[in-house]
Design an enzyme around this catalytic site. Structure first.
Site, mmCIF file in Angstrom:
data_model
loop_
_atom_site.group_PDB
_atom_site.id
_atom_site.type_symbol
_atom_site.label_atom_id
_atom_site.label_comp_id
_atom_site.label_asym_id
_atom_site.label_seq_id
_atom_site.Cartn_x
_atom_site.Cartn_y
_atom_site.Cartn_z
ATOM 1 C CG ASP A 1 0.492 3.633 4.653
ATOM 2 O OD1 ASP A 1 -0.651 3.684 4.348
ATOM 3 O OD2 ASP A 1 0.866 2.780 5.528
ATOM 4 C CE LYS B 1 0.700 0.986 12.904
ATOM 5 N NZ LYS B 1 0.970 -0.045 12.144
ATOM 6 C CG ASP C 1 -0.032 -0.088 2.428
ATOM 7 O OD1 ASP C 1 1.033 -0.278 2.661
ATOM 8 O OD2 ASP C 1 -0.781 0.403 3.663
HETATM 9 N N1 GDD Z 1 -0.284 -11.455 2.998
HETATM 10 C C1 GDD Z 1 -0.476 -10.612 3.973
HETATM 11 N N2 GDD Z 1 -1.257 -11.144 4.972
HETATM 12 N N3 GDD Z 1 -0.465 -9.222 3.840
HETATM 13 C C2 GDD Z 1 -0.987 -8.364 4.973
HETATM 14 C C3 GDD Z 1 -1.382 -9.101 6.283
HETATM 15 C C4 GDD Z 1 -1.690 -10.324 6.219
HETATM 16 O O1 GDD Z 1 -1.976 -11.013 6.997
HETATM 17 N N4 GDD Z 1 -1.495 -8.180 7.168
HETATM 18 C C5 GDD Z 1 -1.154 -7.042 6.323
HETATM 19 N N5 GDD Z 1 -0.684 -7.143 5.262
HETATM 20 C C6 GDD Z 1 -0.017 -6.149 4.279
HETATM 21 C C7 GDD Z 1 -1.270 -4.911 3.864
HETATM 22 O O2 GDD Z 1 -1.987 -5.235 2.853
HETATM 23 C C8 GDD Z 1 -0.026 -3.698 3.646
HETATM 24 O O3 GDD Z 1 0.193 -3.769 2.276
HETATM 25 C C9 GDD Z 1 1.037 -4.381 4.624
HETATM 26 O O4 GDD Z 1 0.857 -5.636 4.972
HETATM 27 C C10 GDD Z 1 1.238 -3.406 5.795
HETATM 28 O O5 GDD Z 1 0.188 -3.669 6.625
HETATM 29 P P1 GDD Z 1 -0.711 -2.326 7.178
HETATM 30 O O6 GDD Z 1 -1.886 -2.772 7.848
HETATM 31 O O7 GDD Z 1 -0.875 -1.317 6.056
HETATM 32 O O8 GDD Z 1 0.402 -1.741 8.059
HETATM 33 P P2 GDD Z 1 0.849 -0.025 8.439
HETATM 34 O O9 GDD Z 1 0.458 0.674 7.381
HETATM 35 O O10 GDD Z 1 -0.312 0.031 9.747
HETATM 36 O O11 GDD Z 1 2.023 -0.252 9.205
HETATM 37 C C11 GDD Z 1 3.102 -0.804 8.510
HETATM 38 O O12 GDD Z 1 3.423 0.270 7.257
HETATM 39 C C12 GDD Z 1 4.212 1.161 7.691
HETATM 40 C C13 GDD Z 1 4.503 1.950 6.322
HETATM 41 O O13 GDD Z 1 3.429 2.510 5.966
HETATM 42 C C14 GDD Z 1 4.303 -1.252 9.023
HETATM 43 O O14 GDD Z 1 5.007 -1.877 8.415
HETATM 44 C C15 GDD Z 1 5.109 0.011 9.894
HETATM 45 O O15 GDD Z 1 6.371 -0.356 10.299
HETATM 46 C C16 GDD Z 1 5.583 0.912 8.556
HETATM 47 O O16 GDD Z 1 6.232 2.092 9.255
HETATM 48 MG MG MG Z 2 -0.129 0.582 5.514
#
Ligand code: GDD
Ligand code: MG
Length: 349
Positions: free
Chosen positions: A215, A157, A106
């Site tokens: 993001d 987080k 994303d």
């Molecule tokens: N295959 C799979 N299975 N993908 C997953 C799963 C799962 O169970 N859970 C989450 N994802 C994918 C989401 O689709 C997304 O592309 C990515 O993993 C990160 O998940 P998010 O839910 O978007 O996390 P976030 O935005 O709160 O935090 C993450 O991204 C940040 C940067 O944007 C973390 O990686 C943070 O450390 C980082 O700073």
């Molecule tokens: Mg994200």
């Protein structure tokens, strides 16, 4: 080089749009955001990308069939959500013995992945984490590094609103560091794997590339990504602003601001006014309607003379003619007419 792209999240913060469309398949201007991610990978020599999702899995099938060219896509089964770490471990057998990329699906970025790889090799790193500077690290993973770039701490987080380098969701990983992690249970790379590898003293480095990075996880950021693309802020991608799909029908008497994107099959009627908004495929904006700072989802409809400000309309949602809504979130197929009591929920964008 190979990559695994994490596309299995439920896109909770982008609801109700993601009730029917997985977040990576939500369009960014003229194609699903996942296309932008894959094109970026191809531009840096990635020949194969492994993807999995247990959420709305069937919606990915047509995307994969429609997509041509590099990288080749390998779809694997993820029966239940395995989390960010579990999804990578689950893909290991398809990723070979060389360092591979792992990416959150994303993120819109023009990060120089080729330079990141050179950095990874020069440092003889086992893991390289791309970093992005944030004023408030709370929505991210805070990454603390030593002066030589070595990662000392990874704090997912953080509770305090501190500025700092955060995890950009793009990693280069030596497959050997992931051997031994369980395959079939949910695992977080941010909360479990990285802290454990740091504690073991593995060679983990942070890579700062001067890049555009966003993001796409919330409606505000999703709109911002469009505005930035229309302004030409993402290297290598150019669009006219406003962007109107060649398959859209926009009446000559409609008014479109500069930060507007209209998808294929959408219809915009005379005297409609659209600003700072996106109108997705097959949506309809009626005559004299006003759409400001809003997302009009696929096949959604803003009736004649209606006004939506700071709203998100999911697929097939409908606002009756003449109504005015501010800050509303309409679920898929939801209809708001003068008789309805619910006007969506959530604050203004
Ligand atoms: N295959 C799979 N299975 N993908 C997953 C799963 C799962 O169970 N859970 C989450 N994802 C994918 C989401 O689709 C997304 O592309 C990515 O993993 C990160 O998940 P998010 O839910 O978007 O996390 P976030 O935005 O709160 O935090 C993450 O991204 C940040 C940067 O944007 C973390 O990686 C943070 O450390 C980082 O700073
Ligand atoms: Mg994200």
């Amino acid at each position: 080089m190979r990559a695994v792209v994490l596309v299995g999240g439920e896109g909770t913060r982008l609801r109700p749009l993601t009730e029917t469309i997985p977040k990576p398949l939500v369009p960014l201007v003229d194609r699903p955001s996942l296309d932008h991610v894959l094109d970026h990978l191809a531009a840096h020599g990635v020949h194969e990308a492994v993807l999995s999702s247990s959420y709305l899995e069937e919606r990915f099938r047509s995307f994969i069939e429609a997509r041509h060219g590099r990288p080749r896509i390998v779809w694997i089964t993820e029966e239940e959500p395995l989390g960010t770490g579990g999804a990578i471990v689950n893909a290991l057998e398809h990723l070979g013995d060389e360092p591979f990329l792992a990416l959150n699906g994303d993120i819109l970025t023009d990060l120089d992945l080729t330079a990141m790889r050179a950095f990874h090799e020069e440092r003889r790193a086992e893991v390289t984490i791309a970093l992005h500077r944030a004023e408030d690290a709370r929505p991210f993973g805070l990454v603390l590094t030593a002066t030589d770039g070595r990662v000392r701490e990874f704090r997912e987080k953080p509770e305090e609103p501190v500025p700092g380098d955060v995890n950009a969701g793009i990693y280069l990983l030596d497959p050997a560091v992931l051997r031994g992690w369980p395959r079939a249970r949910p695992l977080s790379i941010e909360r479990e794997v990285f802290p454990a590898l740091i504690a073991e003293g593995r060679r983990i480095y942070g890579f700062r590339g001067e890049a555009y990075w966003l993001d796409l996880g919330t409606p505000e950021q999703y709109l911002q990504a469009h505005f930035d693309l229309l302004e030409g802020k993402v290297r290598g991608i150019r669009y006219p602003a406003p962007y109107v799909s060649p398959e859209a029908r926009v009446d000559l008497r409609a008014h479109l601001g500069r930060w507007v994107s209209v998808g294929p099959g959408a219809v915009v009627r005379p005297d409609a006014e659209i600003d700072d908004s996106i109108v997705l495929a097959r949506a309809r904006v009626g005559a004299g309607a006003r759409v400001l700072a809003s997302i009009v989802g696929p096949a959604a409809e803003v009736g004649d003379g209606a006004t939506v400000v700071g709203c998100v309309l999911a697929e097939g949602a409908r606002v009756a003619p003449g109504l005015a809504l501010e800050g509303a979130r309409l679920g898929a197929g939801e209809v708001v007419d003068p008789r309805s009591v619910t006007q969506g929920s959530g604050g203004p964008l």
